[in-house]
Design an enzyme around this catalytic site. Structure first.
Site, short mmCIF file in Angstrom:
data_model
loop_
_atom_site.label_atom_id
_atom_site.label_comp_id
_atom_site.label_asym_id
_atom_site.label_seq_id
_atom_site.Cartn_x
_atom_site.Cartn_y
_atom_site.Cartn_z
N GLN B 256 -49.49 102.49 56.04
CA GLN B 256 -49.60 103.60 55.11
C GLN B 256 -50.90 104.36 55.35
OE1 GLN B 256 -47.17 104.62 52.94
NE2 GLN B 256 -48.52 106.38 53.02
N HIS B 259 -51.34 107.22 57.93
CA HIS B 259 -50.69 108.52 57.75
C HIS B 259 -51.72 109.64 57.63
CE1 HIS B 259 -46.41 108.24 57.77
NE2 HIS B 259 -46.41 107.19 56.98
N GLU B 323 -45.02 105.79 45.51
CA GLU B 323 -43.96 106.31 46.37
C GLU B 323 -43.22 105.14 47.05
OE1 GLU B 323 -45.57 108.35 49.72
OE2 GLU B 323 -43.66 109.27 50.30
N HIS B 324 -43.98 104.26 47.70
CA HIS B 324 -43.41 103.06 48.31
C HIS B 324 -43.90 101.84 47.55
CE1 HIS B 324 -43.94 106.02 51.67
NE2 HIS B 324 -42.70 105.67 51.94
N ASP B 357 -38.92 103.99 56.78
CA ASP B 357 -39.41 105.27 57.32
C ASP B 357 -38.49 105.79 58.41
OD1 ASP B 357 -41.60 105.34 55.69
OD2 ASP B 357 -42.98 104.47 57.16
N HIS B 416 -18.47 134.02 18.89
CA HIS B 416 -18.11 132.71 19.41
C HIS B 416 -16.92 132.15 18.63
CE1 HIS B 416 -21.81 132.89 21.65
NE2 HIS B 416 -21.68 131.66 22.10
#
Lengths: 440, 440
Positions: B256, B259, B323-324, B357, B416
């Site tokens: 991670q 990245h 996220e993960h 991934d 209506h």
């Protein structure tokens, strides 16, 4: 109302005929709303009370509505009203309960299990407009899916005084956090929290230009709140052939037109005579309407389009992408596979839009203003989120390892590769040790 | 890396420990992007070429990539690479195909039929970042669901020169509209269209700060384009107990961290010894990494948190909403029902993040930056929209009429009500006429 013959128009004229008027909110609204949000974030409840007094001309004794007030509201409602709201509740609950997603489990290759699970969004904020008429139906459309999704907290904000019908429906939906607050200040309170109002994860519901702008602003701030969908004026498009009853069409167009002066109302038909007869029927029915003034303004920008064929009617509708699409043709069911870009579709003579607005079971919170191309009719999914889960066995990873390693190399992400190879190395070492033990 | 003992912190300290750093893009980026968008809207392809030359230091001969170039790219790739990309494609296709939604049909009460149907979004734009390393995996994650959903048009933009792997995967996904364009100018081209690039309904994909800001701006304009989800730095949180292998955890945290310098990396464990051993393993493994500089920067803001219990670990993770989420515990499967607010969850020793991934089948486009509370892992649903359909029989409307009328009265919407009563009146007239005929 303007009647136009589609084929007589150039491509550009066709395109501009179906273009929606730009909403020019002006820097004014942006700045006012931004100030309101800043004030609520800084002063919390005090700001909420002051702003309610300023904009709604009322300073409620308490921000939170107590259970006694809710019970009193229920006691004041007629049995007939309660029964109607209960039937609407039941149908909406039935349709939204059917939308529940089971966990999806797929073994994509041996030993590689992928899942999709759903979870309720923890806390949601429901904005219910006030004003001249209360909208208990909007409480149903937001409160029922929040309840079925299992959201742990649902907060309801509405400008005071909150109508009995709204309080009653909130109770049906199990909502106890009800607040005397409307406008941009209510949106701010739900997005950031105050001493009284809990911060929520996502805000739902319609509102005026200030509410819409406030939702836009808080959703652009990652410390704010997500929102349901972008808002725009309400719309209906009717596709009708000779078998349609002009009185029904006129009534449907008018029930959209009475929503507000900016409502968009369109009829598309392959029959010139239908266009004429609908125009006549509208004039007749308009005379009897209490909200005729509003409807008349909306009709000013509305369209009766005469097309070449039913196929062309469908293509015009798909291009326009109406919020509500009513189909009154000989066999409307047959056309459904051809229809696209609509929020909700009403088939045949006996399906006026107002049944979907209130009680059939479908949701009346729909994408409008052309957003039907990408946004969905509000549903249970909007009160939940999907997560994926994966679990590989040692064998599964071993099978997939060369693929992961090759792609990681192509992307130049060495640590991604090593997260796999370090596992493979240990696995092989363990297997070797096991073999050695057996041989010994 | 900082090791903290959760229980030693005050509530406020705990809260601020898990707060993500604010992304301060500055008015600078906003203004640059706004100028870029205006330029592309005004000058189309010319602007696109000029801006590509300015920002990417290359002026491509053509904006569109021709089929010959795609074939040539495929010919240059190794068999091993093609096989890896094909296996990834197959798994991703299998998992996303399983997400297809059947039409839902519910008769909420006799004669009242409500349906939920899905339609593909007509045209989608896929943004694939360029830069130091190509990302064919992102083409898979966006192109496969677009293909399965049946989107009529998929446009792919990536800064030139586009890597062979990207062109090859685009072909696997049936994408033929491939353009030499990156950055905010590519987003503008897809949102508004140019002579070469078709306007799309929704734009997907990751990118740098300029791409993110451009997506935000075009999604705030109703004449622009919808987008997949808000973006933020990538993140992983690992929950581990004593049964976890510190080398595996370290490898996952590093994959991670590599990245980008802004990646968020968190370990939560009830075992102080695990935190120590992971810290050691990170130092060892870091020495061997080509992207060690980037990873080291990311690790500077990363956290090793020692909690009281596994239950507390879960509660920290649910609060942070990574996220993960990697779970390396004795029985990770047992914990799934307790896990919330995560993009994708990886269970056990043999499920490193890098399999998700690339190739297990799940999507790697995930909500991050706390958006896991309300946003979903990208899936087939994001390439489709849901519409509702309703059809009432005359009897069905008759049964539901009193409910609709009562609520319409409460909301003060007379038209209506009339859309229902006008139908009931005609129905009764027809029935009366029928009875009269029979009696005659």
């Amino acid at each position: 109302m303007k009647t136009v013959v589609w084929q007589s128009l150039s491509d550009n004229q066709q395109e501009s005929l179906l273009q929606r008027p730009a909403i020019t909110e002006g820097a004014n609204i942006t700045a006012i709303v931004s100030d309101v949000i800043a004030d609520v974030r800084q002063r919390g409840d005090d700001a909420l009370l002051d702003l309610t007094e300023k904009f709604d001309n009322i300073r409620p004794e308490t921000i939170k509505v107590g259970p006694d007030e809710v019970d009193a509201a229920a006691a004041r409602l007629s049995g007939k009203m309660k029964q109607a709201l209960q039937q609407a509740y039941d149908n909406i609950a039935t349709f939204h309960k059917a939308q529940e997603q089971k966990t999806l489990r797929v073994e994509t290759q041996p030993g590689v299990v992928c899942e999709q699970v759903t979870r309720p969004i923890n806390s949601v904020g429901l904005y219910i407009p006030g004003g001249s008429a209360p909208l208990p139906s909007t409480v149903l459309m937001l409160g029922v899916p929040a309840q079925i999704a299992g959201c742990r907290q649902a907060v309801l904000c509405s400008p005071p005084p909150i109508a009995d019908e709204i309080l009653y429906v909130a109770k049906l939906c199990g909502i106890t956090d009800i607040y005397n607050a409307g406008g941009a200040q209510a949106v701010a309170a739900m997005a950031y929290g105050t001493e009284s109002v809990a911060k929520v994860d996502k805000i739902f519901g319609p509102g005026n230009a200030f509410v819409t702008e406030a939702k836009r602003q808080v959703s652009n701030d990652f410390r704010g709140s997500a929102i349901d969908m972008p808002a725009g004026p309400s719309e209906v498009l009717v596709i009708a052939d000779t078998t349609a009853d002009p009185d029904f069409i006129a009534a449907d167009l008018l029930s959209q037109a009475e929503h507000g002066p900016d409502s968009q109302v369109v009829l598309v038909t392959p029959e010139p005579s239908i266009a004429d007869r609908v125009a006549d029927a509208i004039q007749r029915q308009l005379a009897e309407l209490p909200r005729a003034d509003i409807a008349r303004q909306a009709l000013g920008s509305s369209l009766l389009i005469v097309a070449d064929s039913l196929t062309q009617c469908i293509s015009i509708s798909n291009h326009y992408g109406p919020e509500h699409l009513i189909v009154q043709t000989r066999n409307p069911r047959k056309l459904v596979p051809l229809l696209d870009n609509a929020g909700s579709i009403f088939l045949g003579d006996w399906s006026p839009e107002s049944v979907g607005d209130y009680a059939s079971g479908t949701n009346h919170v729909l994408p409008t203003y052309g957003y039907t191309r990408t946004y969905s009719s509000l549903g249970l999914a909007d009160f939940t989120k999907r997560m994926t889960v994966q679990e590989l066995s040692a064998d599964g990873l071993q099978q997939l390892a060369p693929t992961v390693v090759t792609i990681a190399e192509a992307e130049g992400l060495d640590a991604h590769k090593r997260a796999v190879t370090i596992r493979m190395d240990k696995l092989q070492a363990r297997q070797a040790a096991l073999t050695a033990t057996k041989e010994a």
